[in-house]
Design an enzyme around this catalytic site. Structure first.
Site, PDB file in Angstrom:
ATOM      1  N   TYR A 183      38.764 -84.622   5.949  1.00 55.11           N
ATOM      2  CA  TYR A 183      38.955 -86.071   5.893  1.00 55.11           C
ATOM      3  C   TYR A 183      40.308 -86.462   6.518  1.00 55.11           C
ATOM      4  CZ  TYR A 183      38.666 -90.707   3.730  1.00 55.11           C
ATOM      5  OH  TYR A 183      38.597 -92.050   3.498  1.00 55.11           O
ATOM      6  N   HIS A 237      36.674 -92.305   9.535  1.00 53.63           N
ATOM      7  CA  HIS A 237      37.010 -92.622   8.136  1.00 53.63           C
ATOM      8  C   HIS A 237      37.962 -93.819   8.011  1.00 53.63           C
ATOM      9  CE1 HIS A 237      35.805 -88.213   7.560  1.00 53.63           C
ATOM     10  NE2 HIS A 237      34.891 -88.925   6.951  1.00 53.63           N
TER      11      HIS A 237
END
Ligand code: MG
Length: 431
Positions: A183, A237
């Site tokens: 991430y 993201h």
């Protein structure tokens, strides 16, 4: 019994069956509602909804899972929604959807959307079981033979990423998402490194310029090593500034992406108009969306190429089918979100919609350990880049309720989570 008599009797039975079917089925009532919270023998935070009916043995299952708000969902199902649903007719899916949506007067809350979605899936499950048909038949029937899915490849450096993409290609996947370092990966300054505020934030920190430097180079290497055939995806993201996002989309253009996902946080979606004007890199957005006011303008103005809503966050099968219809009119495609925290019931709900919509683009994959396949018989199978259901009536999945309840929800981990990425000065970088 001679052959002629047997044929006459069979004909009579068939006529009786037809007459019974043509008369319609007796009216149903919702008699009981259960919330089934479970960590599923792993670290999941899942909540399933079970709607029981006045027909003995007939019930439906839905997904109300939300990793961040599971206890609130369980309480809301029990205290708020069950009294409203008991005694209502589960055949009236659209009306129950609409009335549940306004029952709280205020709408589009995450918790309400999860519960609304679970209700909707459970009602379609009931209708399918009653009709003796899989839900996709009731939605208009198949327009494709199976559901193509994309795999998740990651790695600590470009070589590792390339090897992992190659492995998925060898397994038959035509679509692979490539990330580097999880991430926010590719843009993180390691914990303790770099110039930091005195006594300030010392954790792993996101830096947009580093991200813009590393990720396009990663894709340059992937294309050089693996060729033009594999369809490549990447998830940002949401961590970029608006102009950073425009720049990133332009820099990714030479690598002919299948799509770049969530390049901006939901607060900045108006900037997609700007991105569309300057690059052909396809844009996917929407896993954070909860309101039609978010996705309708992006679809109707054609500023995104793929809508990424999670089926259990936008109102279930009924809502997903409507969004897919809107997409069809405007040339946008679907890419329903899955993600590691999601559950097999939501995945199958997406699967039934995917099979029936011309505007389908791709489905995100999610695979489960054997304990989950035991707890939820009928969990979809992933083979060679495609998702397969079992063709059973309804959604084709069940939850072993007692076994699931033996794995209670685990308490939320205190402190920050992956959602609270920070920059070098300690300020939040929004997901
Ligand atoms: Mg994503």
């Amino acid at each position: 019994m001679n052959r002629r008599h047997f044929a006459q009797t069979a004909l009579l039975f068939a006529a009786e069956r037809y007459a019974r079917a043509a008369r319609g089925l007796p009216e149903l009532k919702i008699t009981e509602v259960r919330a089934i919270p479970t960590s599923a023998g792993a670290n999941y935070s899942w909540v399933f909804l079970k709607i029981l009916t006045s027909e003995p043995g007939l019930y439906g299952i839905g997904s109300a899972s939300n990793i961040n708000e599971a206890p609130a969902i369980v309480t809301a199902i029990k205290e708020q929604y069950t009294p409203f649903w008991i005694g209502k007719n589960p055949d009236r899916i659209e009306d129950l959807w609409q009335s549940t949506n306004v029952r709280t007067y205020w709408r589009n809350s995450t918790v309400q959307n999860n519960i609304l979605s679970a209700l909707d899936m459970a009602l379609w499950d009931i209708k399918g079981k009653r009709a003796g048909m899989p839900v996709y038949e009731l939605l208009g029937g198949k327009v494709r033979d199976a559901v193509p899915i994309y795999a998740h490849a990651d790695g600590r450096d470009p070589n590792e990423v390339i090897e992992n993409v190659r492995q998925y290609m060898d397994e038959g996947y035509r679509h692979v998402r490539a990330q580097m370092g999880g991430y926010g990966g590719g843009g993180m300054i390691p914990a303790g490194k770099g110039s930091r505020p005195a006594a300030g934030f010392n954790g792993s920190a996101f830096d947009e310029d580093i991200y813009l430097e590393h990720i396009p180079k990663l894709f340059e290497q992937i294309r050089a090593k693996l060729g033009p055939e594999v369809k490549l995806l990447h998830d940002v993201h949401e961590h970029l500034t608006p102009t950073g996002a425009v720049e990133f989309a332009k820099r990714m253009e030479p690598y002919r992406m299948f799509f770049v996902e969530d390049i901006l946080p939901p607060e900045q979606i108006d900037w997609f108009r700007r991105i569309k004007q300057v690059t052909t890199t396809p844009m996917a957005m929407g896993e954070l969306f909860t309101s039609p006011r978010e996705y309708v303008p992006l679809i109707s103005e054609r500023t995104i190429d793929f809508v990424r809503c999670r089926v259990s966050q936008i109102g279930g099968i009924t809502a997903a089918k409507k969004i897919a219809g809107l997409c069809e009119d405007f040339g946008v495609r679907t890419a329903w979100q899955e993600g590691g925290d999601n559950d097999p019931v939501n995945q199958l709900a997406a699967y039934h919609v995917d099979l029936t919509i011309p505007s389908f683009g791709i489905q995100e994959e999610n695979h489960f350990p054997p304990v989950v396949h035991d707890l939820l018989p009928g969990t979809a199978q992933l083979r060679g880049g495609y998702l397969y259901g079992n063709g059973e009536p309804g959604l084709g999945i069940d939850v072993k309720e007692e076994a699931a309840l033996k794995y209670p929800l685990k308490p939320l981990r205190p402190g920050d989570s992956w959602t609270t990425v920070r920059g070098m000065d300690g300020s939040l970088v929004k997901p």
